[in-house]
Scaffold this motif. Structure first.
Motif, PDB file in Angstrom:
ATOM      1  N   ASP A 225      30.864  43.737  30.451  1.00  0.00           N
ATOM      2  CA  ASP A 225      31.837  44.831  30.469  1.00  0.00           C
ATOM      3  C   ASP A 225      32.009  45.276  31.921  1.00  0.00           C
ATOM      4  N   PRO A 226      33.203  45.089  32.515  1.00  0.00           N
ATOM      5  CA  PRO A 226      33.410  45.445  33.931  1.00  0.00           C
ATOM      6  C   PRO A 226      33.088  46.896  34.251  1.00  0.00           C
ATOM      7  N   ARG A 227      33.188  47.781  33.267  1.00  0.00           N
ATOM      8  CA  ARG A 227      32.961  49.209  33.516  1.00  0.00           C
ATOM      9  C   ARG A 227      31.491  49.535  33.769  1.00  0.00           C
ATOM     10  N   LYS A 228      30.605  48.591  33.492  1.00  0.00           N
ATOM     11  CA  LYS A 228      29.173  48.814  33.699  1.00  0.00           C
ATOM     12  C   LYS A 228      28.718  48.405  35.105  1.00  0.00           C
ATOM     13  N   TYR A 229      29.666  47.921  35.903  1.00  0.00           N
ATOM     14  CA  TYR A 229      29.320  47.450  37.248  1.00  0.00           C
ATOM     15  C   TYR A 229      30.158  48.180  38.295  1.00  0.00           C
ATOM     16  N   TRP A 230      29.522  48.487  39.410  1.00  0.00           N
ATOM     17  CA  TRP A 230      30.188  49.196  40.502  1.00  0.00           C
ATOM     18  C   TRP A 230      29.892  48.464  41.813  1.00  0.00           C
ATOM     19  N   TYR A 231      30.971  48.077  42.497  1.00  0.00           N
ATOM     20  CA  TYR A 231      30.829  47.341  43.751  1.00  0.00           C
ATOM     21  C   TYR A 231      31.395  48.179  44.893  1.00  0.00           C
ATOM     22  N   GLN A 232      30.515  48.617  45.788  1.00  0.00           N
ATOM     23  CA  GLN A 232      30.933  49.422  46.946  1.00  0.00           C
ATOM     24  C   GLN A 232      30.784  48.584  48.201  1.00  0.00           C
TER      25      GLN A 232
ATOM     26  N   LEU B  95      41.901  41.256  41.919  1.00  0.00           N
ATOM     27  CA  LEU B  95      42.194  40.045  41.152  1.00  0.00           C
ATOM     28  C   LEU B  95      41.110  39.776  40.111  1.00  0.00           C
ATOM     29  N   ARG B  96      39.881  40.060  40.469  1.00  0.00           N
ATOM     30  CA  ARG B  96      38.744  39.761  39.604  1.00  0.00           C
ATOM     31  C   ARG B  96      38.387  40.911  38.654  1.00  0.00           C
ATOM     32  N   GLY B  97      39.193  41.956  38.641  1.00  0.00           N
ATOM     33  CA  GLY B  97      38.967  43.037  37.689  1.00  0.00           C
ATOM     34  C   GLY B  97      37.717  43.846  37.949  1.00  0.00           C
ATOM     35  N   MET B  98      37.340  43.981  39.212  1.00  0.00           N
ATOM     36  CA  MET B  98      36.135  44.748  39.540  1.00  0.00           C
ATOM     37  C   MET B  98      36.407  46.243  39.455  1.00  0.00           C
ATOM     38  N   ASN B  99      35.323  46.998  39.385  1.00  0.00           N
ATOM     39  CA  ASN B  99      35.345  48.444  39.581  1.00  0.00           C
ATOM     40  C   ASN B  99      34.545  48.752  40.835  1.00  0.00           C
ATOM     41  N   GLY B 100      35.116  49.569  41.696  1.00  0.00           N
ATOM     42  CA  GLY B 100      34.378  49.893  42.907  1.00  0.00           C
ATOM     43  C   GLY B 100      35.252  50.561  43.934  1.00  0.00           C
ATOM     44  N   VAL B 101      34.821  50.485  45.175  1.00  0.00           N
ATOM     45  CA  VAL B 101      35.548  51.123  46.258  1.00  0.00           C
ATOM     46  C   VAL B 101      35.418  50.265  47.508  1.00  0.00           C
ATOM     47  N   ALA B 102      36.555  50.097  48.202  1.00  0.00           N
ATOM     48  CA  ALA B 102      36.569  49.392  49.478  1.00  0.00           C
ATOM     49  C   ALA B 102      36.825  50.436  50.563  1.00  0.00           C
ATOM     50  N   ILE B 103      35.834  50.645  51.401  1.00  0.00           N
ATOM     51  CA  ILE B 103      35.918  51.672  52.433  1.00  0.00           C
ATOM     52  C   ILE B 103      36.179  51.006  53.779  1.00  0.00           C
ATOM     53  N   GLN B 104      37.291  51.359  54.407  1.00  0.00           N
ATOM     54  CA  GLN B 104      37.575  50.839  55.738  1.00  0.00           C
ATOM     55  C   GLN B 104      36.924  51.773  56.746  1.00  0.00           C
TER      56      GLN B 104
END
Length: 212
Positions: A132-139, A157-166
Motif C-alpha cells: 500500500d503506497p500510503r504506508k511509505y514515505w520518501y523524503q 510516475l511511480r506513485g510514491m508518497n513523500g516530499v522533494a525538497i530543493q
C-alpha cells in the motif's frame, strides 16, 4: 539506451537538452500534461526498477565542474539498500540527484513490502496483495535546478508518497518544496505533484529556511 537524448527530447517536444529541466518541471505541475507525459514514457518501457534518466542526465545535464555532480552506479545503489533493508516505511536521502538510489529502495519496498508483511516474506508474491503506497514515505533533498524536475518525475510516475525538497542539505536553505502524493492503495497510480507555499509552518515541519 532506451531513453537517449533524441528520444527524451522528442517526448518533451524540445529541440535541445538544456530546455529539459524547465519543460519537465512545468509538465509535472500540470495534472493533465503530467499524466500524458508519463504514458508516453511508459509506451517505451514499463520497467520502473531503475532510473531511466541516469545516462541522459549524466551526459547532458550534470554540473560536474560547478557542483561536483556524479551518479551512483546501480550496483552501489543496490548494495546500499541491502545494507539498510529493514524499514519502518520512512526513507530519507540528502543530495538525491535524479533519484537512482531512491528508486532502488522503492522497488525493494514494492517487491517485499516490509511494512505490510512485517518482513515475513515466506509466501512468494505476497507483497503484490499487501503493498500500500500510503504506508511509505520518501523524503529526498536535492539542490540542483537541473536535477529536481527529474527527481519529481521519478517519484510521481511511480506513485510514491513523500516530499522533494530543493535545498542545501547542510545549511537547510531551501528554494522550493514539492509534495508528492498518492492518496490511494493503488501501487500503479500516478502521484499528484503539489508545490508547497513558503510558510513558516513548513519551515518548522521540514527543518528548513526559505531562500526568498
Amino acid at each position: 539506451m532506451q531513453f537517449d537524448v533524441s528520444t527524451v527530447n522528442k517526448i518533451l517536444n524540445i529541440d535541445d537538452a538544456y530546455k529539459a529541466p524547465d519543460t519537465l518541471l512545468a509538465l509535472m505541475l500540470d495534472k493533465t500534461q503530467r499524466e500524458n507525459i508519463f504514458k508516453k514514457f511508459l509506451n517505451i518501457s514499463t520497467d520502473l526498477s531503475f532510473d531511466w534518466f541516469h545516462e541522459y542526465f549524466e551526459d547532458e545535464q550534470a554540473e560536474r565542474k560547478s557542483k561536483k555532480q556524479d551518479f551512483t552506479p546501480d550496483s552501489i545503489a543496490t548494495l546500499l539498500n541491502k545494507l539498510t533493508s529493514n524499514t519502518t516505511g520512512y526513507y530519507y536521502e540528502p543530495t538525491a540527484g535524479t533519484g537512482g538510489i531512491l528508486i532502488t529502495r522503492w522497488w525493494q519496498d514494492c517487491l517485499n513490502d516490509p511494512v505490510g508483511t512485517k518482513n515475513n516474506t515466506n509466501i512468494p508474491g505476497i507483497s503484490f496483495f499487501t503493498y500500500d503506497p500510503r504506508k511509505y514515505w520518501y523524503q529526498v533533498e536535492e539542490l540542483s535546478d537541473r536535477a529536481v524536475p527529474f527527481l519529481i518525475f521519478n517519484m510521481a510516475l511511480r506513485g510514491m508518497n513523500g516530499v522533494a525538497i530543493q535545498c542545501d542539505s547542510l545549511s537547510r536553505e531551501a528554494k522550493n518544496v514539492y509534495f508528492i502524493r498518492n492518496n490511494t492503495d493503488n501501487a500503479l497510480a500516478f502521484s499528484e505533484v503539489i508545490k508547497l507555499p513558503k510558510t513558516s509552518e513548513y519551515e518548522k515541519e521540514l527543518n528548513i529556511n526559505w531562500k526568498i
